[in-house]
Design an enzyme around this catalytic site. Structure first.
Site, PDB file in Angstrom:
ATOM      1  CB  CYS A 203       6.650 -28.877   1.183  1.00 15.59           C
ATOM      2  SG  CYS A 203       6.139 -27.581   0.035  1.00 15.59           S
TER       3      CYS A 203
ATOM      4  CB  CYS B  60       3.975 -26.534   2.254  1.00 17.47           C
ATOM      5  SG  CYS B  60       3.201 -27.259   0.793  1.00 17.47           S
TER       6      CYS B  60
END
Length: 312
Positions: free
Chosen positions: A73, A70
């Site tokens: 993230c 991600c």
């Protein structure tokens, strides 16, 4: 021969040097591992898994759900590590959950977007929806802005029975995906063949579960149609007998009423007849006495007259 012995000696020396160098390499590797562990301890970011997730039910926590692939993230990773370094001064604990490694926790917390941040305080969970900068996260904890946010309801709490079932469902989905990947990639089975296999397994498991439920229901509530028919017959008989009893009672009541009325009527008639009978009894007793005497005298005279007539 000498050259061969010299080459053999060189190879042994080289082997000894290689052994020493391998020892140095392993020592350096251990130092690097220790440094990484020390760095993680300095960051104070605890990796939360299915085995230790109950730790977050006590105290105050900030938990991040992320995935290595991600981009958002990865952008938050540096600030999150900085938050872990300041966790002791803030009086909180900082944790992280890799959803690719812990699908059960992603189902337990019902994580649908990444990254997702939760604030936990003594078992009460609140979803963090503000800015993801380190300053805003620190203000969220220090100024207790979490008190203005409604906690997750009890039925949706990670420790509830419903969310425990959801965690098992997420684990099952990941397990099914792994089996599908094994069937298609390793065994070279086409996708439709894998779907057919899963459909057959699902039908078979459904039949087994249905049979088990029927057996359990039969053990708890056994079906006894004969006894039920007997019970209905008894109930009908009881109802009929009650009606008969009511009819009998009414007939007896009527009979008793008629008897009472007849007794009253007979009593009244007897009282009315006693008066004239008593009055006439005295006169009647006197009259028959005189009449009886007259009759006896007449009878006596008649035989005498007959006798005299025969004598003549």
């Amino acid at each position: 021969m000498c050259s061969c012995s010299n080459m053999a000696g060189l190879t042994r020396a080289d082997m000894q040097k290689y052994g020493r160098s391998s020892c140095w390499i392993s020592a350096v590797f251990l130092l690097l591992v220790c440094r990484v562990n020390a760095q993680t301890e300095v960051n104070n970011v605890l990796t939360v898994a299915d085995a230790n997730w109950t730790l977050i039910l006590q105290g105050e926590w900030m938990i991040k759900f992320y995935a290595p692939w991600c981009p958002a993230c990865q952008h938050l990773q540096a600030d999150w590590e900085n938050l872990g370094r300041q966790s002791e001064s803030l009086g909180i604990s900082v944790g992280r959950v890799d959803v690719t490694q812990q699908p059960g926790l992603s189902g337990r917390f019902l994580v649908t977007t990444l990254p997702t941040i939760f604030h936990a305080k003594d078992g009460n969970f609140r979803k963090y929806v503000s800015s993801r900068t380190i300053e805003d996260i620190q203000a969220y904890v220090v100024d207790q802005k979490w008190a203005l946010v409604e906690p997750v309801p009890g039925w949706k709490s990670p420790s509830s029975l419903l969310m425990s079932g959801m965690a098992n469902l997420f684990r099952l989905s990941v397990w099914i995906r792994q089996i599908h990947t094994y069937l298609t990639n390793t065994l070279s089975i086409p996708s439709w063949g894998s779907y057919v296999i899963f459909a057959i397994i699902t039908l078979f498991m459904g039949l087994i579960l249905g049979l088990m439920l029927v057996l359990i229901a039969d053990c708890i509530w056994p079906s006894r149609p004969k006894h039920r028919e007997d019970k209905t017959v008894v109930i009908v008989k009881e109802e009929v007998s009650e009606e008969e009893v009511e009819d009998i009672l009414t007939e007896e009541k009527r009979a008793s009423d008629l008897d009472n009325e007849s007794e009253r009527v007979s009593g009244d008639e007897s009282t009315e007849e006693e008066g004239p009978l008593t009055d006439g009894a005295a006169s009647g007793s006197e009259q028959p006495a005189s009449e009886g005497a007259a009759e006896s005298s007449v009878r006596k005279r008649r035989p005498q007259e007959q006798n005299t007539a025969e004598g003549t």
